[in-house]
Scaffold this active site. Sequence first.
Site, PDB file in Angstrom:
ATOM      1  NE  ARG A 110      -2.026  -1.883  90.003  1.00 32.33           N
ATOM      2  CZ  ARG A 110      -1.823  -3.072  90.693  1.00 32.33           C
ATOM      3  NH1 ARG A 110      -2.721  -3.468  91.323  1.00 32.33           N
ATOM      4  NH2 ARG A 110      -0.671  -3.630  90.809  1.00 32.33           N
ATOM      5  CB  THR A 114      -2.380   5.913  94.971  1.00 32.55           C
ATOM      6  OG1 THR A 114      -2.609   5.900  93.681  1.00 32.55           O
ATOM      7  CG2 THR A 114      -1.790   7.196  95.452  1.00 32.55           C
ATOM      8  CG  ASP A 206       3.098  -5.607  84.870  1.00 27.80           C
ATOM      9  OD1 ASP A 206       2.920  -5.519  83.774  1.00 27.80           O
ATOM     10  OD2 ASP A 206       3.506  -4.485  85.641  1.00 27.80           O
ATOM     11  CG  ASP A 209       6.319  -4.827  82.612  1.00 26.44           C
ATOM     12  OD1 ASP A 209       5.987  -3.920  81.939  1.00 26.44           O
ATOM     13  OD2 ASP A 209       6.723  -4.570  83.701  1.00 26.44           O
TER      14      ASP A 209
HETATM   15  C1  PRP Z   1      -2.510  -3.646  84.942  1.00 27.66           C
HETATM   16  C2  PRP Z   1      -3.608  -4.775  84.312  1.00 27.66           C
HETATM   17  C3  PRP Z   1      -4.819  -3.901  84.898  1.00 27.66           C
HETATM   18  C4  PRP Z   1      -4.591  -3.316  86.282  1.00 27.66           C
HETATM   19  C5  PRP Z   1      -5.282  -4.338  87.228  1.00 27.66           C
HETATM   20  O1  PRP Z   1      -2.411  -2.922  84.372  1.00 27.66           O
HETATM   21  O2  PRP Z   1      -3.464  -4.830  82.943  1.00 27.66           O
HETATM   22  O3  PRP Z   1      -5.203  -2.963  83.947  1.00 27.66           O
HETATM   23  O4  PRP Z   1      -3.115  -3.223  86.289  1.00 27.66           O
HETATM   24  O5  PRP Z   1      -4.846  -3.656  88.441  1.00 27.66           O
HETATM   25  P1  PRP Z   1      -6.032  -3.120  89.397  1.00 27.66           P
HETATM   26  O6  PRP Z   1      -7.177  -4.109  89.367  1.00 27.66           O
HETATM   27  O7  PRP Z   1      -5.629  -3.017  90.865  1.00 27.66           O
HETATM   28  O8  PRP Z   1      -6.443  -1.759  89.008  1.00 27.66           O
HETATM   29  P2  PRP Z   1      -1.202  -1.567  84.511  1.00 27.66           P
HETATM   30  O9  PRP Z   1      -1.676  -0.608  85.752  1.00 27.66           O
HETATM   31  O10 PRP Z   1       0.023  -2.431  85.105  1.00 27.66           O
HETATM   32  O11 PRP Z   1      -1.088  -1.109  83.098  1.00 27.66           O
HETATM   33  P3  PRP Z   1      -0.314  -1.426  81.807  1.00 27.66           P
HETATM   34  O12 PRP Z   1      -1.202  -2.532  81.322  1.00 27.66           O
HETATM   35  O13 PRP Z   1      -0.279  -0.366  80.977  1.00 27.66           O
HETATM   36  O14 PRP Z   1       1.138  -2.052  82.257  1.00 27.66           O
HETATM   37  N1  URA Z   2      -1.442  -6.184  87.277  1.00 24.06           N
HETATM   38  C1  URA Z   2      -0.801  -7.112  86.786  1.00 24.06           C
HETATM   39  O1  URA Z   2      -0.299  -6.864  85.578  1.00 24.06           O
HETATM   40  N2  URA Z   2      -0.438  -8.190  87.713  1.00 24.06           N
HETATM   41  C2  URA Z   2      -0.868  -8.307  89.003  1.00 24.06           C
HETATM   42  O2  URA Z   2      -0.642  -9.056  89.561  1.00 24.06           O
HETATM   43  C3  URA Z   2      -1.724  -7.035  89.344  1.00 24.06           C
HETATM   44  C4  URA Z   2      -1.814  -6.069  88.577  1.00 24.06           C
END
Ligand code: PRP
Ligand code: URA
Length: 215
Positions: A110, A114, A206, A209
């Site tokens: 994400r 944006t 997160d 993380d």
């Molecule tokens: C997080 C999560 C989803 C997304 C959800 O991933 O694991 O994939 O955000 O958010 P959304 O519904 O608003 O799209 P992130 O983008 O943080 O990537 P990562 O798992 O690589 O840390």
């Molecule tokens: N992605 C995450 O990992 N946590 C949230 O709360 C939203 C998006």
Amino acid sequence: MSQPHDFPSLTIVDHPLVRHKLTLLRDRATPTKLFKELVDEIAMLMAYEATRDLILEPVGVETPLEHATGWAVRGKKLTLVPILRAGLGMVEGILRLMPSARVGHIGLYRDHDTLEPVDYYFKVPGDASERDFLLLDPMLATGGSAAAAVSSLKRAGATRIRFLCLVAAPEGVARLTREHPDVPVLAASLDRELNEHGYILPGLGDAGDRLFGTR
Ligand code: PRP
Ligand code: URA
């Protein structure tokens, strides 16, 4: 299981064990090792419900005493598709239930400003139109990542897709079901709302993380 009135395609897996483990997962004091174990266990429990309507066909089996008729899941092997990174945490638990499932991968993150998804990887089995897909991501926040992942799977030919997450925000369920009304969504919890940074409240922070110990 329960079905919130506002979202006909959403099912909440509210088994007591799932609710108990999800509470431990939300706790900010839960360390990475336990967090990983809990995601794995909840995913396994949810997969049991998510596969409830798989179609069976009769098969013969020789018991030590006689011939009997048993059952086998019909068709090609189910395919798990984690959305990287956090969806990876859900794969092993589900594979323990269905060791011969195939595993595809979709890489999305994400954009911090944006909140829209940016895709960087896509690999699923070639015969997508003949398979059942379980798309995996612990978090359904704005719904942008899940909706984009479903679109990618459909472009590859998939027609039977279910989305499995741990925590969903109403905004994300609304977007995913608006863009893909044919995709059933299973969640362990429908939380209250998103904050101004697109994080789910109360949520669990997160997920990527916390799973991988990055910050
Ligand atoms: C997080 C999560 C989803 C997304 C959800 O991933 O694991 O994939 O955000 O958010 P959304 O519904 O608003 O799209 P992130 O983008 O943080 O990537 P990562 O798992 O690589 O840390
Ligand atoms: N992605 C995450 O990992 N946590 C949230 O709360 C939203 C998006």
